[in-house]
Design a protein around this motif. Structure first.
Motif: not given
Length: 305
Positions: A117-131
């Motif tokens: 959640g921090l990476m995707t929603t908070g920092l804009g990292v792609s949902a494919a890469d964050a996991p």
């Protein structure tokens, strides 16, 4: 040549030699004077710089002691999780901000969903890469059996790394730089929002940055905006924010560790600052322990605090 003439010539030679000697002595004295002047000047500059640093250190310690006193003078239940204050210490000034480490995501305790959640929603990292990035963090901190063929170890060897994952808790948030498989720009954006000192799976929604609140599992943009608006209202019951967040990862409790930022202005108007993390102790002779200390001293005269 008569004897009298010879005597006069000898006297003239002696006088010429004396003059040369005197000139050499004057030149040597002038050189010594310049050396001494340079030494005195450099010493004065060094003393001034050292004095500023000593004053800055004293002001930093004063700010830290005042913060620890404000926090430990109250019961744990009544203790504020964040705050600011200004103070004059002798001829210097300090401005202090303190915040519980519960306002950050703990790298050693946070569940995978919160890291994603921090990476995707908070920092804009792609949902494919964050996991995948979150898995790299979990693998670094996860223990492994001795002699076990660990896939993460093989991954580091394949990349040619000169080290293997710690397989133990992060010792410092900056250790994220050692985790392979996460782009440096992602790590750089994560660091202001993570910690290793809260030892909590939850985050304090009263004090956390919007990027951290957005990382809570199930958080929607609409709920985030409402929560940020409500927590700015002094009339709102803080406990209601936990219900609004709707996540088991939300709390209004603080950690025993606090991050203290002290900005100091010495009598010479030179400014410096420090970011210090302390752990409040419930027993023993000392009220707190310093966990981390980073100084910044620019040596420049700036605007008064």
């Amino acid at each position: 040549m008569s004897g009298r003439a010879q005597n006069r010539a000898a006297i003239g030679d002696d006088r010429g030699f004396i003059v040369i000697v005197v000139l050499w002595m004057l030149a040597a004295l002038a050189t010594l004077a310049l050396i001494y002047l340079s030494y005195v000047t450099n010493t004065a500059v060094t003393v001034a710089v050292n004095t500023d640093r000593l004053q800055a250190d004293a002001l930093m310690n004063a700010g830290l002691e005042l913060t620890a006193y404000r926090l430990t003078a109250q019961s744990e239940a009544a203790r504020p999780t964040s705050g600011t204050f200004n103070a004059r210490v002798g001829a210097g000034r300090i401005a202090v901000t303190f915040r519980s480490e519960a306002a950050r995501i703990d790298l050693n305790a946070a569940p995978k969903a919160m890291l994603i959640g921090l990476m995707t929603t908070g920092l804009g990292v792609s949902a494919a890469d964050a996991p995948d990035y979150a898995d790299r963090i979990l693998a670094w901190r996860s223990s492994t059996e001795p002699g076990q063929d660990n896939p993460e170890d093989s991954y580091y060897r394949t990349l040619g790394a000169s080290y293997l994952p710690r397989h133990a808790p992060f010792q410092n948030a900056d250790e994220l730089w050692l985790v392979r498989g996460i782009p440096p720009n992602v790590i750089e954006r994560m660091l202001p929002f993570v910690t290793v000192f809260s030892n909590m799976r939850t985050v304090n929604v009263l004090d956390a940055a919007p990027q951290v609140v957005a990382a809570l599992p199930g958080m929607t943009p609409e709920t985030l905006q409402r929560l940020l608006r409500d927590r700015a209202d002094p009339g709102v019951d803080p406990q209601s924010l936990v219900g609004l967040a709707g996540s088991a990862s939300a709390t209004i409790e603080g950690a025993k560790a606090y991050r203290v930022t002290v900005a100091a202005e010495a009598p010479s108007h030179r400014q410096s600052s420090a970011e210090i993390v302390i752990l409040l102790l419930e027993s023993g002779d000392e009220p707190y322990r310093v966990l981390s200390w980073h100084n910044a001293f620019d040596g420049s005269a700036g605007k008064p605090l």
